[in-house]
Design a protein around this motif. Structure first.
Motif, PDB file in Angstrom:
ATOM      1  N   LEU A  61       0.832  -1.202   0.000  1.00  0.00           N
ATOM      2  CA  LEU A  61       0.000   0.000   0.000  1.00  0.00           C
ATOM      3  C   LEU A  61       0.867   1.252   0.000  1.00  0.00           C
ATOM      4  CD1 LEU A  61      -2.879  -0.931   2.485  1.00  0.00           C
ATOM      5  CD2 LEU A  61      -2.654  -1.404   0.037  1.00  0.00           C
ATOM      6  N   ARG A  62       1.966   1.216   0.736  1.00  0.00           N
ATOM      7  CA  ARG A  62       2.885   2.364   0.731  1.00  0.00           C
ATOM      8  C   ARG A  62       3.460   2.581  -0.660  1.00  0.00           C
ATOM      9  NH1 ARG A  62       5.416  -0.057   5.381  1.00  0.00           N
ATOM     10  NH2 ARG A  62       7.402  -0.045   4.244  1.00  0.00           N
ATOM     11  N   ALA A  63       3.783   1.499  -1.354  1.00  0.00           N
ATOM     12  CA  ALA A  63       4.330   1.617  -2.709  1.00  0.00           C
ATOM     13  C   ALA A  63       3.304   2.225  -3.655  1.00  0.00           C
ATOM     14  CB  ALA A  63       4.772   0.242  -3.216  1.00  0.00           C
ATOM     15  N   ARG A  64       2.051   1.846  -3.492  1.00  0.00           N
ATOM     16  CA  ARG A  64       0.971   2.399  -4.338  1.00  0.00           C
ATOM     17  C   ARG A  64       0.839   3.900  -4.100  1.00  0.00           C
ATOM     18  NH1 ARG A  64      -2.906   3.838  -7.390  1.00  0.00           N
ATOM     19  NH2 ARG A  64      -5.062   3.180  -7.179  1.00  0.00           N
ATOM     20  N   LEU A  65       0.872   4.308  -2.849  1.00  0.00           N
ATOM     21  CA  LEU A  65       0.759   5.726  -2.510  1.00  0.00           C
ATOM     22  C   LEU A  65       1.987   6.509  -2.983  1.00  0.00           C
ATOM     23  CD1 LEU A  65      -0.668   5.289   1.095  1.00  0.00           C
ATOM     24  CD2 LEU A  65      -1.864   6.405  -0.809  1.00  0.00           C
ATOM     25  N   ALA A  66       3.166   5.927  -2.815  1.00  0.00           N
ATOM     26  CA  ALA A  66       4.398   6.612  -3.214  1.00  0.00           C
ATOM     27  C   ALA A  66       4.437   6.836  -4.726  1.00  0.00           C
ATOM     28  CB  ALA A  66       5.620   5.814  -2.765  1.00  0.00           C
ATOM     29  N   ALA A  67       3.996   5.838  -5.499  1.00  0.00           N
ATOM     30  CA  ALA A  67       3.976   5.976  -6.952  1.00  0.00           C
ATOM     31  C   ALA A  67       2.995   7.059  -7.388  1.00  0.00           C
ATOM     32  CB  ALA A  67       3.613   4.632  -7.595  1.00  0.00           C
ATOM     33  N   ALA A  68       1.832   7.089  -6.741  1.00  0.00           N
ATOM     34  CA  ALA A  68       0.840   8.120  -7.072  1.00  0.00           C
ATOM     35  C   ALA A  68       1.359   9.501  -6.719  1.00  0.00           C
ATOM     36  CB  ALA A  68      -0.466   7.834  -6.333  1.00  0.00           C
ATOM     37  N   LEU A  69       2.029   9.618  -5.580  1.00  0.00           N
ATOM     38  CA  LEU A  69       2.579  10.904  -5.162  1.00  0.00           C
ATOM     39  C   LEU A  69       3.643  11.384  -6.141  1.00  0.00           C
ATOM     40  CD1 LEU A  69       2.931  13.194  -3.079  1.00  0.00           C
ATOM     41  CD2 LEU A  69       4.579  11.722  -1.900  1.00  0.00           C
ATOM     42  N   ASP A  70       4.535  10.504  -6.544  1.00  0.00           N
ATOM     43  CA  ASP A  70       5.605  10.913  -7.464  1.00  0.00           C
ATOM     44  C   ASP A  70       5.039  11.370  -8.797  1.00  0.00           C
ATOM     45  OD1 ASP A  70       8.543  11.105  -7.837  1.00  0.00           O
ATOM     46  OD2 ASP A  70       8.158   9.693  -9.465  1.00  0.00           O
ATOM     47  N   ALA A  71       3.996  10.687  -9.267  1.00  0.00           N
ATOM     48  CA  ALA A  71       3.360  11.087 -10.522  1.00  0.00           C
ATOM     49  C   ALA A  71       2.741  12.469 -10.406  1.00  0.00           C
ATOM     50  CB  ALA A  71       2.305  10.052 -10.919  1.00  0.00           C
ATOM     51  N   VAL A  72       2.142  12.745  -9.260  1.00  0.00           N
ATOM     52  CA  VAL A  72       1.546  14.064  -9.024  1.00  0.00           C
ATOM     53  C   VAL A  72       2.605  15.154  -9.032  1.00  0.00           C
ATOM     54  CG1 VAL A  72       0.496  15.488  -7.205  1.00  0.00           C
ATOM     55  CG2 VAL A  72      -0.521  13.286  -7.807  1.00  0.00           C
ATOM     56  N   MET A  73       3.725  14.906  -8.347  1.00  0.00           N
ATOM     57  CA  MET A  73       4.759  15.935  -8.234  1.00  0.00           C
ATOM     58  C   MET A  73       5.523  16.151  -9.533  1.00  0.00           C
ATOM     59  SD  MET A  73       3.943  16.814  -5.330  1.00  0.00           S
ATOM     60  CE  MET A  73       5.015  18.245  -5.450  1.00  0.00           C
ATOM     61  N   ALA A  74       5.399  15.213 -10.468  1.00  0.00           N
ATOM     62  CA  ALA A  74       6.073  15.355 -11.764  1.00  0.00           C
ATOM     63  C   ALA A  74       5.295  16.234 -12.736  1.00  0.00           C
ATOM     64  CB  ALA A  74       6.299  13.974 -12.381  1.00  0.00           C
ATOM     65  N   LYS A  75       4.077  16.603 -12.388  1.00  0.00           N
ATOM     66  CA  LYS A  75       3.235  17.381 -13.301  1.00  0.00           C
ATOM     67  C   LYS A  75       3.770  18.817 -13.460  1.00  0.00           C
ATOM     68  CE  LYS A  75      -1.112  14.901 -12.495  1.00  0.00           C
ATOM     69  NZ  LYS A  75      -2.531  15.046 -12.092  1.00  0.00           N
ATOM     70  N   PRO A  76       3.922  19.284 -14.692  1.00  0.00           N
ATOM     71  CA  PRO A  76       4.412  20.651 -14.919  1.00  0.00           C
ATOM     72  C   PRO A  76       3.533  21.719 -14.278  1.00  0.00           C
ATOM     73  CG  PRO A  76       4.508  19.362 -16.949  1.00  0.00           C
ATOM     74  CD  PRO A  76       3.749  18.546 -15.954  1.00  0.00           C
TER      75      PRO A  76
END
Length: 324
Positions: free
Chosen positions: A265-280
């Motif tokens: 579950l932590r990995a799922r949240l971490a991946a979603a967070l990184d995708a969000v922070m990569a947005k221009p």
């Protein structure tokens, strides 16, 4: 019969987009309900802004609403304890400024060990700091402020509301050989009215909170606590430039779950967070607010925390710091 089959095919074609859009955004079954993001600062400040931006985008990514709950108090201890008391199922997140990792060191008897109790999901931004003074203070440079404080020991009040601000004030007093009276607040937005009214005379705090007040002349920013000058105030020197490189505070922000949340579950949240922070658009919005996107993986942030906890431990002992 042929007409019947054509009708069935047409209905299937019409139904297919509906079926596609009805599919959940969380096909792996997590999250199963809205999430909570506990934020240890009052609403309205730069850290609260970061938290709300991330919560909105993270909710879209995860397919569930992420609700921000402001829980200020005790230098983050209120929010941290509530996070620890929640079910370890990944539906409760803790947003925390980097300095909050020092909270168990500053609050004696907290019964908390940051590196053992919490698991980082990633770094999400940075809040550049500055040193500002009330307009009624005579000093117009850091050197003049040091001189004035030296001539009037203990008469200048410095507002502090986070461990980073406590650290900055302690470092400044030691490096300058001066004595300031520290006045604690729950958050920068609570300290600002007193600074504008002159009830406290100076503050190390978020540049995004202090800089707008310089336009009216209500405050003067004497230096920025950043490696380089800020594009927003290009004529204002850094603390290093004025001879106080020792004043250096951790102003990154991170997102956590409790350590007992399952790794998947932590990995799922971490991946979603990184995708969000990569947005221009996130980067652009942060920069517009004098903030900075600063990404780091859970592994990288864990290494940062381990390194900075050692520094904080030495600093707390050296300066005899506490959160009161």
């Amino acid at each position: 019969m042929r007409h019947f089959l054509l009708c069935v095919a047409a209905l299937a074609t019409l139904a297919s987009p509906v079926a596609a859009t009805a599919q959940p955004a969380n096909p792996d079954g997590f999250p199963t309900r809205p999430l909570r993001m506990l934020v240890p600062v009052p609403a309205g400040g730069p850290s609260d802004f970061i938290a709300r931006q991330v919560a909105h985008q993270l909710g879209t990514s995860l397919g569930q609403v992420v609700t921000v709950e402001n829980k200020p108090g005790a230098n983050g201890l209120v929010a941290a304890r509530e996070a620890l008391a929640a079910p370890a199922d990944g539906h409760t997140l803790l947003y925390a400024p980097g300095s909050m990792i020092a909270m168990p060191l500053l609050v004696k008897g907290s019964g908390m060990d940051w590196s053992q109790d919490f698991a980082p999901l990633g770094k999400i931004g940075r809040v550049p700091f500055a040193l500002a003074v009330y307009s009624g203070v005579q000093a117009r440079t850091v050197a003049e402020l040091v001189k004035q404080a030296g001539q009037q020991p203990g008469t200048l009040n410095v507002a502090t509301s986070t461990p980073s601000e406590v650290l900055a004030a302690a470092q400044f007093m030691k490096a300058a050989g001066i004595q300031l009276t520290r006045v604690p607040y729950k958050g920068g937005t609570q300290a600002l009215p007193d600074l504008l009214a002159g009830r406290v005379q100076l503050m190390f705090g978020p540049l995004s909170l202090l800089q707008p007040q310089t336009k009216s002349g209500a405050l003067r920013v004497l230096a920025v606590v950043t490696p380089e000058r800020s594009p927003a105030l290009p004529d204002v020197p850094t603390m290093s430039e004025v001879g106080f490189a020792e004043v250096e505070v951790p102003t990154w922000q991170g997102l956590y779950t409790v350590a007992k949340v399952p790794a998947a579950l932590r990995a799922r949240l971490a991946a979603a967070l990184d995708a969000v922070m990569a947005k221009p658009d996130m980067r652009a919005e942060f920069e517009r607010r004098l903030l900075a996107v600063e990404r780091a993986s859970p592994r990288e942030l864990t290494a940062t925390i381990t390194r900075e906890l050692a520094v904080w431990s030495a600093v707390v002992d050296e300066f005899k710091l506490n959160a009161d």
